[in-house]
Structures are given as structure tokens and as C-alpha cells.
Design an enzyme around this catalytic site. Structure first.
Site: not given
Length: 309
Positions: A42-44, A46, A184
Site C-alpha cells: 500500500l502507498d504510504r 493508504a 488514485r
């Protein structure tokens, strides 16, 4: 000789503000694990479900990477960053004027129709701000250096978009997508289509395949007792072996009789105790001269003494 670590699957709730890699490292230290993998980062910014295979179970990581995901997405209207999320560089911040424009253009019904149309998408270009590598460098680094980056296109499926609502800062929705879909980028593409600045304010991964975030614990809550075994998470057909067959398997030999029917993910060869996986096997892509191929043999060479006469 027992292995100095315990294998299993850990269901962790990743908080925003930490990378998935950092969470993996923290888990290794916390549980004193030899190895910890992941089943899709997961992105930072998220948050939500991460399934971390530990010990021998890292062999199963690839299976989970290909599973569908579901997310709760909260969108800010009038605010746009280059990455489409809170960690990006701000490109536009016109929340008051854009919100008025958004309200004049979209009733709840019109918003639902627009978001439902996402299910017609069959491909997606990856965002320019991403961790994808181009010539050994992150695509995001190249883009911010001013290097022209060709957006890579991939096949995706948007299975459904539900729970569409307006919020104080914009709108939110739940989306069920195929693996590898960038939420996104969906938002950035809508921004371009509508001519209104949009960016994700929050993103929560709620499920990976059939596994739900409701079973996840925060890193502060987890312990080794939370490791789930293969029967709970990744069950497959079994071939139970006796001591002689066990010895053959761990030394690379094959069992030819009483083999189970198996799907594309294969089957397990397990010890007589029916708890210990000796090998993960598959009928697919096997040579004709052997009954199956070994995808993974779960054997600790230091334990060979157990089978000495």
C-alpha cells in the site's frame, strides 16, 4: 530439530504514514521472524489490510498478489497533487470555487452515473508518480526530475463501484478492482475528464480476495499467536504420507499413487500429523516423466539427522 521460527499468515492493519516495507521490517523484529513477505503493498498514505506471510509461507506470496482488492476511497474536490494523493506535490488548491462548480455540475444521481461508468474500463495507464522502475530508476523520480516518462498501460477490471456519497470535502465510494489497479489514477483521470481538481484524501484497503480487513490487527496488537496456518488461509487438497514417503519427498523423490485432484494452485503433501506441509505441488507445467512438479519443498536441511538410520 525444530525450526527457530514459526510459519504463518499475519493479517495486519497498516496505518497511514508508514510504508509497507517499514511495516514488514517492524514485523520481522517484533516476531523474531527469519523472513516476512507481503502480498501487495500500500502507498504510504493508504491504510488497511496487509497479509504478511511469515517464515516458510513467503512461498505463497505470489498467490495473493493476483487477487482482487476492494477499497474505500475518499476524494477531495478542488485539490490536486501530482500523485493524486496527500503525499504528492500540490498542483492546484481551489477547494472553495471548485466545490461550487462540482455542486452545480453533479447531483448525487449524476455522480453515481459517472462513477458507475468506471466499470466499463478495460485498461489503465499507470500514474507517472509510481514506484514502477524505468531503466532501474523509480518512475516518480524520473518524472520529478523532468524526464519524459511513457505511461505504461495495463489490463484492469473494475468489478463494481458502490456506496457513492457526497461528503463535506467532496465524495467517497467503494470499488472492487482487479489486482494492479491504481485507485488514485482513477481519480486523476476523473479530474481530467471533469475539468475539476481532484485528489484522494484517504484510501482504505478493505479486502484482498476473500480476506477482509475485519480480521486484521494493528502492529501494536499482534503477537506470534496471531499467525494463521495454511488450513485457515490457504487450504488445498492433501496427500498424507507415512514416514517412508516423507523421506522420499524431502530428498526430491516422487509419490505416484493416491494423488488428489487439484486445481491450478495444486495440492499439498503433508506429514501424517496432518499439520506440517512437506511440499506444495502442482500438475501444471510438469514434464511428462514425473507425476507432478514441486513448487516448494518445505524442508530444513539441518533436520536431515532425523531420517538417519
Amino acid at each position: 530439530m525444530a525450526k527457530p521460527y514459526v510459519s504463518g499468515f499475519l493479517f495486519v492493519y497498516k496505518p497511514p504514514g508508514i510504508t509497507s516495507s517499514d511495516l514488514v521490517l517492524k514485523t520481522k523484529r517484533l516476531l523474531n521472524q527469519k523472513s516476512v513477505g507481503h502480498t501487495g503493498t500500500l502507498d504510504r498514505f493508504a491504510e488497511g489490510l496487509l497479509i504478511l506471510p511469515c517464515g516458510d509461507y513467503t512461498a505463497f506470496s505470489q498467490v495473493f498478489l493476483g487477487k482482487d482488492k476492494t477499497y474505500l476511497a475518499e476524494v477531495i474536490v478542488g485539490y490536486r497533487t501530482d500523485s493524486g494523493d496527500p503525499d504528492g506535490m500540490v498542483e492546484i488548491d481551489e477547494r472553495i470555487s471548485s466545490r461550487k462548480q462540482f455542486e452545480s455540475l453533479f447531483s448525487v444521481q449524476q455522480l453515481e452515473e459517472e462513477l458507475q461508468s468506471l466499470t466499463k474500463l478495460t485498461t489503465q495507464k499507470a500514474p507517472k508518480i509510481s514506484a514502477l522502475k524505468v531503466g532501474g530508476k523509480r518512475q516518480s523520480d524520473l518524472f520529478r526530475e523532468g524526464t519524459e516518462v511513457e505511461e505504461k498501460e495495463r489490463t484492469i477490471t473494475i468489478h463494481s463501484v458502490t456506496d457513492i456519497k457526497k461528503t463535506e470535502v467532496g465524495f467517497c465510494f467503494r470499488v472492487h478492482v482487479s489486482s494492479g489497479t491504481y485507485i488514485r489514477k482513477l481519480v486523476l483521470d476523473l479530474s481530467d475528464k471533469w475539468g475539476i481538481p481532484l485528489s484522494l484524501g484517504r484510501l482504505v484497503r478493505e479486502s484482498i480476495g476473500e480476506y477482509n480487513v475485519s480480521s486484521a490487527k494493528t502492529l501494536a496488537e499482534v503477537s506470534a499467536t496471531d499467525l494463521k496456518n495454511w488450513k485457515e488461509v490457504f487450504p488445498l487438497p492433501l496427500r498424507i504420507v507415512d514416514e517412508a514417503e516423507k523421506k522420499a519427498v524431502i530428498h526430491g523423490g516422487y509419490i505416484w499413487d493416491k494423488l488428489p485432484k487439484a486445481d491450478s494452485l495444486g495440492f499439498y503433501i503433508v506429514d501424517a500429523d496432518e499439520t506440517t506441509i512437506l511440499a506444495w505441488c502442482s500438475y501444471e507445467e510438469k514434464p511428462n516423466h514425473i507425476p507432478y512438479r514441486y513448487r516448494k519443498v518445505f524442508f530444513d536441511p539441518s533436520a536431515k539427522i532425523m531420517f538417519s538410520k
